[in-house]
Each structure stands twice: as structure tokens, then as C-alpha cells.
Design a protein around this motif. Structure first.
Motif, PDB file in Angstrom:
ATOM      1  N   GLN A 145       0.834  -1.211   0.000  1.00 30.21           N
ATOM      2  CA  GLN A 145       0.000   0.000   0.000  1.00 30.21           C
ATOM      3  C   GLN A 145       0.864   1.255   0.000  1.00 30.21           C
ATOM      4  N   LYS A 174      -8.675  13.207  -5.386  1.00 28.59           N
ATOM      5  CA  LYS A 174      -9.635  12.173  -5.791  1.00 28.59           C
ATOM      6  C   LYS A 174      -8.951  10.805  -5.897  1.00 28.59           C
ATOM      7  N   ASP A 192      -9.792   7.675  -3.358  1.00 32.29           N
ATOM      8  CA  ASP A 192     -10.228   6.389  -3.926  1.00 32.29           C
ATOM      9  C   ASP A 192      -9.277   5.247  -3.560  1.00 32.29           C
ATOM     10  N   PHE A 221     -10.601   4.708   0.363  1.00 32.70           N
ATOM     11  CA  PHE A 221     -12.008   4.742   0.784  1.00 32.70           C
ATOM     12  C   PHE A 221     -12.957   4.370  -0.350  1.00 32.70           C
ATOM     13  N   ASP A 222     -14.061   3.704   0.058  1.00 38.00           N
ATOM     14  CA  ASP A 222     -15.208   3.533  -0.842  1.00 38.00           C
ATOM     15  C   ASP A 222     -16.118   4.749  -0.668  1.00 38.00           C
ATOM     16  N   GLU A 223     -16.840   5.103  -1.724  1.00 37.67           N
ATOM     17  CA  GLU A 223     -17.730   6.263  -1.679  1.00 37.67           C
ATOM     18  C   GLU A 223     -18.681   6.197  -0.466  1.00 37.67           C
ATOM     19  N   ALA A 224     -19.161   4.986  -0.146  1.00 37.00           N
ATOM     20  CA  ALA A 224     -20.133   4.820   0.950  1.00 37.00           C
ATOM     21  C   ALA A 224     -19.543   5.166   2.317  1.00 37.00           C
ATOM     22  N   GLU A 225     -18.212   5.208   2.424  1.00 33.88           N
ATOM     23  CA  GLU A 225     -17.573   5.530   3.704  1.00 33.88           C
ATOM     24  C   GLU A 225     -17.486   7.039   3.943  1.00 33.88           C
TER      25      GLU A 225
END
Ligand code: RTP
Ligand code: MG
Length: 140
Positions: free
Chosen positions: A46, A126, A130, A133-137
Motif C-alpha cells: 500500500q 480524488k 479512492d 475509501f469507498d464512496e459509501a464511507e
């Protein structure tokens, strides 16, 4: 000025010294809102992927070792002109050059162990958001 988002990391030198709250307070006082936050132990893969833009720089290996030397807190910050607002409160990369009142002047240990990361453009913000994180987080 538009409300935008940026990506921040509270680095291992700061988590080690229990400064997550103190750093976050400075971000909030600068007009940024934490819309996502998680404490993680980055893997070597990572860290190498995140800092791939720096892979030809002489400090790349040390930087990756440092970033996996302890937990980090990855955050998405929202506010007016968030990228610049965050860079301003972070201060210069080298704390010796950072202005009074900035996070790095207040807390950084060295040019490498400099307590925080912040995206340097809307485009990179952005990409970096990405990456972790996922958008939902993201909860604004
Ligand atoms: P950042 O990306 O972490 O927000 O910091 P920055 O833009 O101010 O600095 P950059 O040039 O992008 O470098 C990324 C991180 O690498 C470490 N560094 N070490 N030993 C050195 O000379 C050196 N130079 C940079 C720092 O941790 C820096 O934040
Ligand atoms: Mg940078």
C-alpha cells in the motif's frame, strides 16, 4: 469558493505520540470537516503504491519504511478550497521551514517524520481518496 474534498494522513510519528486528536483539532479549527476517518496499519505494498510518484526519489525506501513503522489515520476532509486550506495549515514539508501555527511547525520531528500528508491538487485528492475509501464511507 467551492466546497471541495482533500485527503489527509496522520503519519506514524504523530500516532506514536498520541497526537491524533491534537492534529485533527488543528484541521477542524482551520475550517476542515472530517467526513471519513480510519486508523490503519499500511502494508508495504500500500505504501509503495500510494507513494509511487516518488519511487525514483532518493528518500523513497526510507519513506515507505517510515510510513509502515506504525499506524496511520487516513482521513477525508471537506471545506472551502480544501486542498489549499489543508496545505496551509500543514505548513512546509520541512518543519524547519514551516510557519508558526502550522501542524508541522508545532508537531513534526523532521523532514520525513513530518506528522501529516495532504493532497497537492484536486485531481490527486480524488485519486488518493479512492485509494483508501469507498464512496459509501464518506459521510458529509
Ligand atoms: P506530503 O506529500 O506528505 O503531504 O508532503 P509534501 O508534499 O510536503 O512533500 P513531498 O515532496 O510530496 O514528499 C513526500 C514525503 O516524503 C518525505 N520526504 N522526505 N528525506 C527527505 O528529503 C524527504 N523529502 C520528503 C516527507 O515525509 C514528505 O512529506
Ligand atoms: Mg506531496
Amino acid at each position: 469558493m467551492a466546497v471541495t474534498r482533500t485527503f489527509s494522513i496522520i503519519k506514524p510519528d504523530a500516532t506514536r505520540r498520541n497526537l491524533t486528536g491534537a492534529v485533527t483539532k488543528m484541521l477542524e479549527e482551520a475550517g476542515l470537516r472530517v467526513v471519513a476517518s480510519k486508523r490503519i496499519q499500511m502494508t508495504r505494498e500500500q505504501a509503495e503504491g500510494f507513494y509511487a510518484v516518488h519511487k525514483e526519489r532518493p528518500f523513497f525506501g526510507e519513506l515507505v519504511d517510515f510510513m509502515i513503522s506504525g499506524p496511520v489515520v487516513v482521513q477525508v476532509l471537506e471545506g472551502e478550497d480544501a486542498v489549499k486550506r489543508n496545505r496551509d495549515v500543514m505548513g512546509a514539508t520541512n518543519p524547519a521551514d514551516a510557519d508558526e501555527g502550522t501542524i508541522r511547525k508545532t508537531y513534526a520531528e523532521s523532514i520525513e517524520a513530518n506528522s501529516v500528508h495532504g493532497s497537492d491538487s484536486d485531481e490527486n485528492a480524488k485519486i488518493e481518496i479512492d485509494f483508501f475509501f469507498d464512496e459509501a464511507e464518506l459521510v458529509g
